[in-house]
Design an enzyme around this catalytic site. Structure first.
Site, mmCIF file in Angstrom:
data_model
loop_
_atom_site.group_PDB
_atom_site.id
_atom_site.type_symbol
_atom_site.label_atom_id
_atom_site.label_comp_id
_atom_site.label_asym_id
_atom_site.label_seq_id
_atom_site.Cartn_x
_atom_site.Cartn_y
_atom_site.Cartn_z
ATOM 1 N N CYS A 58 -5.453 -63.889 20.685
ATOM 2 C CA CYS A 58 -5.538 -64.870 21.773
ATOM 3 C C CYS A 58 -5.417 -64.175 23.120
ATOM 4 O O CYS A 58 -5.336 -64.845 24.146
ATOM 5 C CB CYS A 58 -4.424 -65.904 21.624
ATOM 6 S SG CYS A 58 -2.781 -65.199 21.844
ATOM 7 N N CYS A 61 -1.006 -60.798 24.148
ATOM 8 C CA CYS A 61 -0.234 -59.559 24.298
ATOM 9 C C CYS A 61 -0.627 -58.824 25.573
ATOM 10 O O CYS A 61 0.235 -58.363 26.322
ATOM 11 C CB CYS A 61 -0.434 -58.659 23.079
ATOM 12 S SG CYS A 61 0.287 -59.337 21.573
ATOM 13 N N CYS A 154 -0.133 -60.051 15.157
ATOM 14 C CA CYS A 154 -1.431 -60.033 14.464
ATOM 15 C C CYS A 154 -1.867 -58.619 14.099
ATOM 16 O O CYS A 154 -2.257 -58.358 12.971
ATOM 17 C CB CYS A 154 -2.495 -60.687 15.348
ATOM 18 S SG CYS A 154 -2.088 -62.367 15.848
ATOM 19 N N CYS A 196 5.349 -62.284 19.000
ATOM 20 C CA CYS A 196 4.180 -63.046 19.444
ATOM 21 C C CYS A 196 4.514 -63.735 20.760
ATOM 22 O O CYS A 196 5.146 -64.771 20.751
ATOM 23 C CB CYS A 196 3.829 -64.067 18.373
ATOM 24 S SG CYS A 196 2.334 -65.014 18.699
ATOM 25 N N HIS A 234 20.600 -63.354 14.413
ATOM 26 C CA HIS A 234 21.702 -64.245 14.039
ATOM 27 C C HIS A 234 23.064 -63.591 14.281
ATOM 28 O O HIS A 234 24.004 -64.249 14.730
ATOM 29 C CB HIS A 234 21.526 -64.604 12.561
ATOM 30 C CG HIS A 234 22.560 -65.533 12.008
ATOM 31 N ND1 HIS A 234 22.694 -66.834 12.412
ATOM 32 C CD2 HIS A 234 23.510 -65.327 11.055
ATOM 33 C CE1 HIS A 234 23.687 -67.407 11.723
ATOM 34 N NE2 HIS A 234 24.188 -66.509 10.905
ATOM 35 N N CYS A 237 23.650 -63.799 18.134
ATOM 36 C CA CYS A 237 23.222 -65.011 18.836
ATOM 37 C C CYS A 237 24.367 -65.645 19.631
ATOM 38 O O CYS A 237 25.503 -65.715 19.161
ATOM 39 C CB CYS A 237 22.702 -66.017 17.810
ATOM 40 S SG CYS A 237 22.002 -67.486 18.572
ATOM 41 N N CYS A 261 23.938 -74.787 17.267
ATOM 42 C CA CYS A 261 23.078 -73.935 16.431
ATOM 43 C C CYS A 261 21.789 -74.658 16.033
ATOM 44 O O CYS A 261 21.798 -75.845 15.683
ATOM 45 C CB CYS A 261 23.844 -73.539 15.176
ATOM 46 S SG CYS A 261 22.820 -72.663 13.993
ATOM 47 N N CYS A 267 15.471 -72.749 12.861
ATOM 48 C CA CYS A 267 15.718 -71.390 13.364
ATOM 49 C C CYS A 267 15.695 -70.361 12.229
ATOM 50 O O CYS A 267 16.351 -70.537 11.201
ATOM 51 C CB CYS A 267 17.055 -71.324 14.086
ATOM 52 S SG CYS A 267 17.306 -69.708 14.858
ATOM 53 N N CYS A 276 15.567 -59.466 21.252
ATOM 54 C CA CYS A 276 15.212 -60.455 22.291
ATOM 55 C C CYS A 276 16.466 -61.015 22.953
ATOM 56 O O CYS A 276 16.456 -61.327 24.146
ATOM 57 C CB CYS A 276 14.407 -61.607 21.687
ATOM 58 S SG CYS A 276 12.848 -61.103 20.946
ATOM 59 N N CYS A 288 13.621 -67.412 23.460
ATOM 60 C CA CYS A 288 13.427 -68.678 22.748
ATOM 61 C C CYS A 288 14.722 -69.479 22.597
ATOM 62 O O CYS A 288 14.799 -70.643 23.007
ATOM 63 C CB CYS A 288 12.809 -68.413 21.370
ATOM 64 S SG CYS A 288 11.176 -67.663 21.477
ATOM 65 N N CYS A 295 14.399 -69.633 16.916
ATOM 66 C CA CYS A 295 13.734 -68.339 16.695
ATOM 67 C C CYS A 295 12.759 -68.525 15.537
ATOM 68 O O CYS A 295 13.116 -69.095 14.503
ATOM 69 C CB CYS A 295 14.775 -67.275 16.348
ATOM 70 S SG CYS A 295 14.060 -65.716 15.790
ATOM 71 N N CYS A 298 9.126 -64.018 14.727
ATOM 72 C CA CYS A 298 7.794 -63.422 14.915
ATOM 73 C C CYS A 298 7.860 -61.899 14.901
ATOM 74 O O CYS A 298 6.837 -61.236 14.976
ATOM 75 C CB CYS A 298 7.136 -63.936 16.193
ATOM 76 S SG CYS A 298 8.060 -63.608 17.693
HETATM 77 FE FE1 SF4 Z 1 21.698 -68.129 13.915
HETATM 78 FE FE2 SF4 Z 1 19.567 -69.430 14.911
HETATM 79 FE FE3 SF4 Z 1 21.951 -70.624 14.839
HETATM 80 FE FE4 SF4 Z 1 21.486 -68.572 16.550
HETATM 81 S S1 SF4 Z 1 20.534 -70.609 16.610
HETATM 82 S S2 SF4 Z 1 23.307 -68.885 15.272
HETATM 83 S S3 SF4 Z 1 20.144 -67.283 15.264
HETATM 84 S S4 SF4 Z 1 20.720 -69.954 13.037
#
Ligand code: SF4
Length: 371
Positions: A58, A61, A154, A196, A234, A237, A261, A267, A276, A288, A295, A298
């Site tokens: 697309c 990138c 991709c 992505c 995770h 996060c 969460c 997620c 990220c 994201c 999440c 990707c």
């Molecule tokens: Fe884990 Fe997603 Fe919850 Fe963050 S939002 S704690 S990455 S499951």
């Protein structure tokens, strides 16, 4: 041969320092190496040729790359490096553009950037450029390349096009499996930079590393630089506290659930290996999960087929010695589970293996190092 009308101001010493020290930090190298990186950048000014091909994509990138301000990616591409061919950025077209590509291939020794999947079905007729199947253009261009950098989901593993009928693959991988279609091209470094779209900092750092040391950074078994894909979303996060406490967002419109969460909203952070959460996107503005979006993993070879539909939690989990765990039952008994010492972080653990049974274990679980 310069086929680009778009020009940026020449790189200043300050720009060099900025790019060099950013690349050193990005790759987790000692800051003591910055002078060496600056020297390498100065010496390489305008020399290393880059060919950037686009296939079943697309153009997200290259757009992501050209929109970047820090580091100044456009300055690197247009001033430090000699970008010889890219369908989106170049002003030339037709024979002029194709001649530039042919001349570069003849000279050899360039960095080949591949964006977009490579469709193999129907002898490649789902994606042709100038009447040639993209799969053959990739082969021709890869043969004389010094190194190959696949950018975006991709070009690395097939990405979104892989879920369609075109047998779309990445340069080395069809999902988690190597397809060996380009084995005859020869043994040369292949670096995969999924997500992505591409995060420009990762590409800049890889190119700078190559210019400075003549090598590629340490890669995992999916050919991703460990420096960028060696940590789990995770585990890092900012919503992890809510996960551990069993506070899962179920209603987007309920203000009392903001920041909770996103696991039940689809997620895939427990399966996503990337940085990220600390690198951020859009010139270090957001990413994201911070923007209230699950999440979608990707960064992983299974993207996109295995994460669809995006907004539904479709995975229960396998725990060694325990078997399949139903997260809904876990939620209903969260107090008991935590009291029993089986924290939710254990129940949804990346260490339970990759989803949908591709047969590959997590790259991080076994170290994932490429010898
Ligand atoms: Fe884990 Fe997603 Fe919850 Fe963050 S939002 S704690 S990455 S499951």
């Amino acid at each position: 041969m310069d086929i680009f009308e778009l020009r940026t101001p020449e790189l200043t010493r300050r720009d060099f320092l900025k790019v060099a020290s950013a690349a050193v930090a990005l790759l987790g190298l000692s800051q003591a190496l910055t002078p060496k990186v600056v020297k390498a950048l100065e010496e390489s000014l305008g020399k290393p040729a880059v060919v950037w091909l686009e296939g079943q994509d697309c153009a997200g990138c290259v757009e992501s790359f050209l929109n970047s301000l820090e580091p100044p990616a456009t300055s690197i591409l247009l001033d430090t490096i000699s970008l010889r061919y890219n369908e989106t950025a170049m002003a030339a077209s037709g024979h002029q553009a194709e001649d530039a590509l042919a001349k570069t291939i003849e000279e050899g020794g360039y960095i080949l950037v591949i964006e977009g999947a490579i469709p193999l079905a129907e002898d490649g007729l789902f994606c042709t450029i100038g009447g040639k199947p993209f799969k053959d253009i990739v082969r021709e261009t890869a043969k004389n390349a010094a190194a190959i950098v696949c950018v975006g989901s991709c070009a690395t593993y097939g990405g979104i096009p892989r879920s369609g009928p075109t047998d779309a693959v990445g340069y080395l991988f069809r999902g988690t499996q190597k397809h060996h279609y380009y084995d005859d091209v020869g043994n040369k470094p292949v670096i995969n930079l999924p997500t992505c779209p591409l995060h420009c900092e990762r590409l800049v750092a890889v190119i700078v590393h190559y210019l400075t040391f003549g090598t590629v950074p340490e890669l995992d078994k999916f050919h991703r630089p460990v420096a960028f894909y060696g940590e789990n979303q995770h585990e890092n996060c900012e919503r992890r506290g809510h996960f551990d406490a069993g506070r899962f967002l179920t209603d987007w419109g309920d203000p009392s659930q903001q920041g909770w969460c996103l696991y039940l909203k689809g997620c895939k952070g427990p399966w996503a290996n990337q940085d990220c959460w600390k690198r951020l996107w859009n010139n270090r503005t957001n990413y994201c999960i911070k923007a209230n979006h699950p999440c979608v993993a990707c960064s992983e070879p299974e993207f996109y087929e295995s994460v669809s539909p995006m907004y539904e939690r479709q995975f229960d989990t396998e725990l060694p010695g325990i078997g399949r765990v139903d997260i809904d039952k876990v939620m209903a008994t969260v107090g008991g589970a935590v009291a029993a010492g089986v924290g939710l972080d254990m129940l949804v653990s990346r260490a339970t293996g990759r989803w949908k049974g591709d047969g590959e274990e997590s790259a991080k679980k076994d170290g994932g190092k490429e010898s």
